[in-house]
Design a protein around this motif. Structure first.
Motif, PDB file in Angstrom:
ATOM      1  N   THR A 145      11.609   8.739  -0.096  1.00 60.22           N
ATOM      2  CA  THR A 145      10.203   8.323  -0.133  1.00 60.22           C
ATOM      3  C   THR A 145       9.989   7.428  -0.978  1.00 60.22           C
ATOM      4  N   ALA A 146      11.086   6.739  -1.729  1.00 51.93           N
ATOM      5  CA  ALA A 146      10.878   5.518  -2.582  1.00 51.93           C
ATOM      6  C   ALA A 146      11.136   4.397  -1.668  1.00 51.93           C
ATOM      7  N   CYS A 147      11.098   4.379  -0.462  1.00 51.60           N
ATOM      8  CA  CYS A 147      11.146   3.116   0.208  1.00 51.60           C
ATOM      9  C   CYS A 147       9.702   2.491   0.241  1.00 51.60           C
ATOM     10  N   GLY A 148       9.625   1.044  -0.265  1.00 53.89           N
ATOM     11  CA  GLY A 148       8.512   0.265   0.040  1.00 53.89           C
ATOM     12  C   GLY A 148       8.431  -0.159  -1.561  1.00 53.89           C
ATOM     13  N   ASP A 149       7.699  -1.160  -1.492  1.00 54.05           N
ATOM     14  CA  ASP A 149       7.504  -1.930  -2.770  1.00 54.05           C
ATOM     15  C   ASP A 149       6.005  -1.740  -3.058  1.00 54.05           C
ATOM     16  N   THR A 150       5.051  -1.671  -2.064  1.00 50.77           N
ATOM     17  CA  THR A 150       3.484  -1.623  -2.203  1.00 50.77           C
ATOM     18  C   THR A 150       2.949  -0.249  -2.274  1.00 50.77           C
ATOM     19  N   TRP A 151       1.947   0.052  -2.636  1.00 49.57           N
ATOM     20  CA  TRP A 151       1.236   1.480  -2.459  1.00 49.57           C
ATOM     21  C   TRP A 151       1.334   1.892  -1.080  1.00 49.57           C
ATOM     22  N   GLY A 152       0.686   1.124  -0.273  1.00 49.23           N
ATOM     23  CA  GLY A 152       0.632   1.262   1.121  1.00 49.23           C
ATOM     24  C   GLY A 152       1.784   1.714   1.713  1.00 49.23           C
ATOM     25  N   GLN A 153       2.947   0.799   1.458  1.00 47.62           N
ATOM     26  CA  GLN A 153       4.133   1.127   2.403  1.00 47.62           C
ATOM     27  C   GLN A 153       4.833   2.564   1.784  1.00 47.62           C
ATOM     28  N   ARG A 154       4.568   2.665   0.573  1.00 53.26           N
ATOM     29  CA  ARG A 154       5.483   3.964   0.138  1.00 53.26           C
ATOM     30  C   ARG A 154       4.420   5.148   0.599  1.00 53.26           C
ATOM     31  N   ALA A 155       3.239   4.831   0.465  1.00 49.18           N
ATOM     32  CA  ALA A 155       2.313   5.996   1.192  1.00 49.18           C
ATOM     33  C   ALA A 155       2.737   6.321   2.687  1.00 49.18           C
ATOM     34  N   VAL A 156       2.793   5.120   3.478  1.00 46.23           N
ATOM     35  CA  VAL A 156       3.107   5.608   4.869  1.00 46.23           C
ATOM     36  C   VAL A 156       4.571   6.153   4.976  1.00 46.23           C
ATOM     37  N   THR A 157       5.712   5.590   4.399  1.00 42.98           N
ATOM     38  CA  THR A 157       6.949   6.129   4.539  1.00 42.98           C
ATOM     39  C   THR A 157       7.070   7.358   4.099  1.00 42.98           C
ATOM     40  N   GLY A 158       6.477   7.671   2.907  1.00 44.85           N
ATOM     41  CA  GLY A 158       6.274   9.058   2.388  1.00 44.85           C
ATOM     42  C   GLY A 158       5.665  10.177   3.425  1.00 44.85           C
ATOM     43  N   GLY A 159       4.714   9.671   3.903  1.00 40.29           N
ATOM     44  CA  GLY A 159       3.653  10.526   4.764  1.00 40.29           C
ATOM     45  C   GLY A 159       4.795  10.854   6.126  1.00 40.29           C
ATOM     46  N   GLY A 160       5.441   9.787   6.689  1.00 42.31           N
ATOM     47  CA  GLY A 160       6.174   9.968   7.680  1.00 42.31           C
ATOM     48  C   GLY A 160       7.550  10.824   7.707  1.00 42.31           C
ATOM     49  N   ILE A 161       8.010  10.635   6.538  1.00 42.56           N
ATOM     50  CA  ILE A 161       9.367  11.490   5.931  1.00 42.56           C
ATOM     51  C   ILE A 161       8.652  12.882   5.723  1.00 42.56           C
ATOM     52  N   GLY A 162       7.747  13.029   5.079  1.00 42.92           N
ATOM     53  CA  GLY A 162       7.124  14.536   4.752  1.00 42.92           C
ATOM     54  C   GLY A 162       6.668  15.212   6.010  1.00 42.92           C
ATOM     55  N   ALA A 163       6.099  14.478   6.995  1.00 40.92           N
ATOM     56  CA  ALA A 163       5.733  15.216   8.141  1.00 40.92           C
ATOM     57  C   ALA A 163       6.646  15.471   9.050  1.00 40.92           C
ATOM     58  N   GLY A 164       7.941  14.611   9.062  1.00 39.03           N
ATOM     59  CA  GLY A 164       8.918  15.117   9.926  1.00 39.03           C
ATOM     60  C   GLY A 164       9.639  16.411   9.081  1.00 39.03           C
ATOM     61  N   THR A 165       9.797  16.146   7.830  1.00 36.49           N
ATOM     62  CA  THR A 165      10.316  17.239   7.016  1.00 36.49           C
ATOM     63  C   THR A 165       9.462  18.669   7.155  1.00 36.49           C
ATOM     64  N   GLY A 166       8.133  18.278   7.002  1.00 33.02           N
ATOM     65  CA  GLY A 166       7.373  19.620   7.264  1.00 33.02           C
ATOM     66  C   GLY A 166       7.448  20.227   8.426  1.00 33.02           C
ATOM     67  N   ALA A 167       7.575  19.378   9.691  1.00 35.81           N
ATOM     68  CA  ALA A 167       7.616  20.061  10.975  1.00 35.81           C
ATOM     69  C   ALA A 167       8.786  20.838  11.124  1.00 35.81           C
ATOM     70  N   VAL A 168       9.872  20.651  10.742  1.00 32.17           N
ATOM     71  CA  VAL A 168      10.989  21.149  10.760  1.00 32.17           C
ATOM     72  C   VAL A 168      11.044  22.423   9.847  1.00 32.17           C
ATOM     73  N   ILE A 169      10.578  22.563   8.656  1.00 37.27           N
ATOM     74  CA  ILE A 169      10.564  23.540   7.857  1.00 37.27           C
ATOM     75  C   ILE A 169       9.300  24.637   8.523  1.00 37.27           C
ATOM     76  N   GLY A 170       8.316  24.038   8.937  1.00 35.17           N
ATOM     77  CA  GLY A 170       7.287  24.933   9.758  1.00 35.17           C
ATOM     78  C   GLY A 170       7.814  25.564  10.744  1.00 35.17           C
ATOM     79  N   ALA A 171       8.616  24.916  11.596  1.00 37.93           N
ATOM     80  CA  ALA A 171       9.060  25.648  12.601  1.00 37.93           C
ATOM     81  C   ALA A 171      10.319  26.803  12.296  1.00 37.93           C
ATOM     82  N   VAL A 172      11.074  26.485  11.264  1.00 34.71           N
ATOM     83  CA  VAL A 172      12.023  27.349  10.890  1.00 34.71           C
ATOM     84  C   VAL A 172      11.375  28.537  10.222  1.00 34.71           C
TER      85      VAL A 172
END
Length: 70
Positions: A15-42
């Protein structure tokens, strides 16, 4: 379960990818959503619920950890 924990730790460090506030929020949200979907399914919570929760947490963490330039 151990593999999911390791996968989650790896994805959370990315989630540390990106230099600006917006980039980090978007990449963090995408990674979190993918991880959350896997954990939620399991765990039986459901992939959609997990993706929503994970996306929100990931976006918040990504935005909150934006480095400050002084």
């Amino acid at each position: 379960m151990r593999n999911l924990i390791v996968l989650g730790a790896i994805l959370l460090t990315a989630t540390a990818c990106g230099d600006t506030w917006g980039q980090r929020a978007v990449t963090g949200g995408g990674i979190g959503a993918g991880t959350g979907a896997v954990i939620g399914a399991v765990t039986g919570m459901g992939p959609l619920t997990g993706a929503v929760i994970g996306g929100a947490v990931g976006a918040g963490a990504g935005a909150a950890t934006t480095p400050r330039r002084y």
